[in-house]
Design a protein around this motif. Structure first.
Motif, mmCIF file in Angstrom:
data_model
loop_
_atom_site.group_PDB
_atom_site.id
_atom_site.type_symbol
_atom_site.label_atom_id
_atom_site.label_comp_id
_atom_site.label_asym_id
_atom_site.label_seq_id
_atom_site.Cartn_x
_atom_site.Cartn_y
_atom_site.Cartn_z
ATOM 1 N N VAL A 83 0.879 -1.167 0.000
ATOM 2 C CA VAL A 83 0.000 0.000 0.000
ATOM 3 C C VAL A 83 0.911 1.209 0.000
ATOM 4 N N VAL A 84 0.619 2.174 -0.849
ATOM 5 C CA VAL A 84 1.406 3.399 -0.876
ATOM 6 C C VAL A 84 0.513 4.582 -0.517
ATOM 7 N N ALA A 85 1.126 5.566 0.103
ATOM 8 C CA ALA A 85 0.442 6.819 0.429
ATOM 9 C C ALA A 85 1.160 7.925 -0.314
ATOM 10 N N GLU A 86 0.377 8.816 -0.885
ATOM 11 C CA GLU A 86 0.980 9.919 -1.619
ATOM 12 C C GLU A 86 0.245 11.216 -1.318
ATOM 13 N N THR A 87 0.933 12.299 -1.571
ATOM 14 C CA THR A 87 0.328 13.615 -1.397
ATOM 15 C C THR A 87 -0.637 13.877 -2.547
ATOM 16 N N GLY A 88 -1.405 14.947 -2.447
ATOM 17 C CA GLY A 88 -2.295 15.334 -3.531
ATOM 18 C C GLY A 88 -1.554 15.620 -4.818
ATOM 19 N N ALA A 89 -0.270 15.977 -4.697
ATOM 20 C CA ALA A 89 0.556 16.251 -5.877
ATOM 21 C C ALA A 89 1.211 14.990 -6.436
ATOM 22 N N GLY A 90 0.911 13.818 -5.814
ATOM 23 C CA GLY A 90 1.448 12.568 -6.326
ATOM 24 C C GLY A 90 2.808 12.176 -5.789
ATOM 25 N N MET A 91 3.301 12.850 -4.751
ATOM 26 C CA MET A 91 4.600 12.511 -4.167
ATOM 27 C C MET A 91 4.414 11.369 -3.157
ATOM 28 N N LEU A 92 5.179 10.295 -3.303
ATOM 29 C CA LEU A 92 5.129 9.161 -2.392
ATOM 30 C C LEU A 92 5.627 9.593 -1.015
ATOM 31 N N ILE A 93 4.791 9.362 0.015
ATOM 32 C CA ILE A 93 5.211 9.748 1.368
ATOM 33 C C ILE A 93 5.155 8.589 2.359
ATOM 34 N N GLY A 94 4.715 7.423 1.921
ATOM 35 C CA GLY A 94 4.698 6.280 2.828
ATOM 36 C C GLY A 94 4.290 5.011 2.112
ATOM 37 N N TYR A 95 4.632 3.863 2.713
ATOM 38 C CA TYR A 95 4.216 2.588 2.152
ATOM 39 C C TYR A 95 4.307 1.489 3.201
ATOM 40 N N THR A 96 3.591 0.394 2.947
ATOM 41 C CA THR A 96 3.717 -0.821 3.750
ATOM 42 C C THR A 96 3.853 -2.010 2.809
ATOM 43 N N LEU A 97 4.516 -3.034 3.292
ATOM 44 C CA LEU A 97 4.564 -4.344 2.649
ATOM 45 C C LEU A 97 4.164 -5.347 3.718
ATOM 46 N N ALA A 98 3.239 -6.229 3.409
ATOM 47 C CA ALA A 98 2.761 -7.197 4.394
ATOM 48 C C ALA A 98 2.448 -8.522 3.716
ATOM 49 N N THR A 99 2.475 -9.592 4.501
ATOM 50 C CA THR A 99 2.140 -10.927 4.015
ATOM 51 C C THR A 99 1.224 -11.613 5.020
ATOM 52 N N VAL A 100 0.529 -12.629 4.553
ATOM 53 C CA VAL A 100 -0.234 -13.521 5.427
ATOM 54 C C VAL A 100 0.130 -14.942 5.038
ATOM 55 N N SER A 101 0.452 -15.726 6.041
ATOM 56 C CA SER A 101 0.777 -17.129 5.813
ATOM 57 C C SER A 101 0.334 -17.933 7.023
ATOM 58 N N ARG A 102 -0.403 -18.979 6.789
ATOM 59 C CA ARG A 102 -0.857 -19.907 7.841
ATOM 60 C C ARG A 102 -1.487 -19.188 9.028
ATOM 61 N N GLY A 103 -2.338 -18.225 8.767
ATOM 62 C CA GLY A 103 -3.079 -17.551 9.823
ATOM 63 C C GLY A 103 -2.330 -16.457 10.556
ATOM 64 N N ALA A 104 -1.142 -16.108 10.071
ATOM 65 C CA ALA A 104 -0.361 -15.050 10.712
ATOM 66 C C ALA A 104 0.052 -14.015 9.671
#
Length: 113
Positions: free
Chosen positions: A17-38
């Motif tokens: 998931v990425v977060a950006e400003t109204g001008a389209g500048m990237l200001i944050g992100y996450t990377l996540a996984t799910v495996s075997r209920g965790a």
């Protein structure tokens, strides 16, 4: 620090998931996984321009809600001992430190977010 090939490989197995400003500048992100209920929050980054305004909390909350939908029972992550800002964020989001790792039981989703 990732180029297009590395990002494509990560996105094959992870949710981003990425977060950006109204001008389209990237200001944050996450990377996540799910495996075997965790779920694992593998990366969370917020640029200085996006800090102290609730963006980090919103990104953690987004991962938590996605994990619930994906069937996870817990969410875990690791952070550096000396990263006081991250540790404060995770605590504020309802995660608890357990054996040098932060964890959130899915029943807690929404309480700290």
């Amino acid at each position: 620090r990732y180029g297009a090939p590395e990002l494509a490989e990560l996105l094959a197995d992870e949710r981003a998931v990425v977060a950006e400003t109204g001008a389209g500048m990237l200001i944050g992100y996450t990377l996540a996984t799910v495996s075997r209920g965790a779920a694992t929050l593998g990366r969370l980054a917020v640029a200085p321009a996006g800090r102290r305004c609730g963006l980090g909390r919103a990104l953690v909350s987004d991962v938590a809600h996605w994990a619930v939908e994906a069937g996870a029972l817990t969410i875990g992550l690791c952070t550096q001992d000396d990263n006081a800002a991250s540790r404060a964020l995770y605590s504020a989001c309802g995660l608890h430190e357990i054996d040098d790792r932060y964890a959130l039981a899915i029943g807690d989703v929404g309480e700290g977010s």
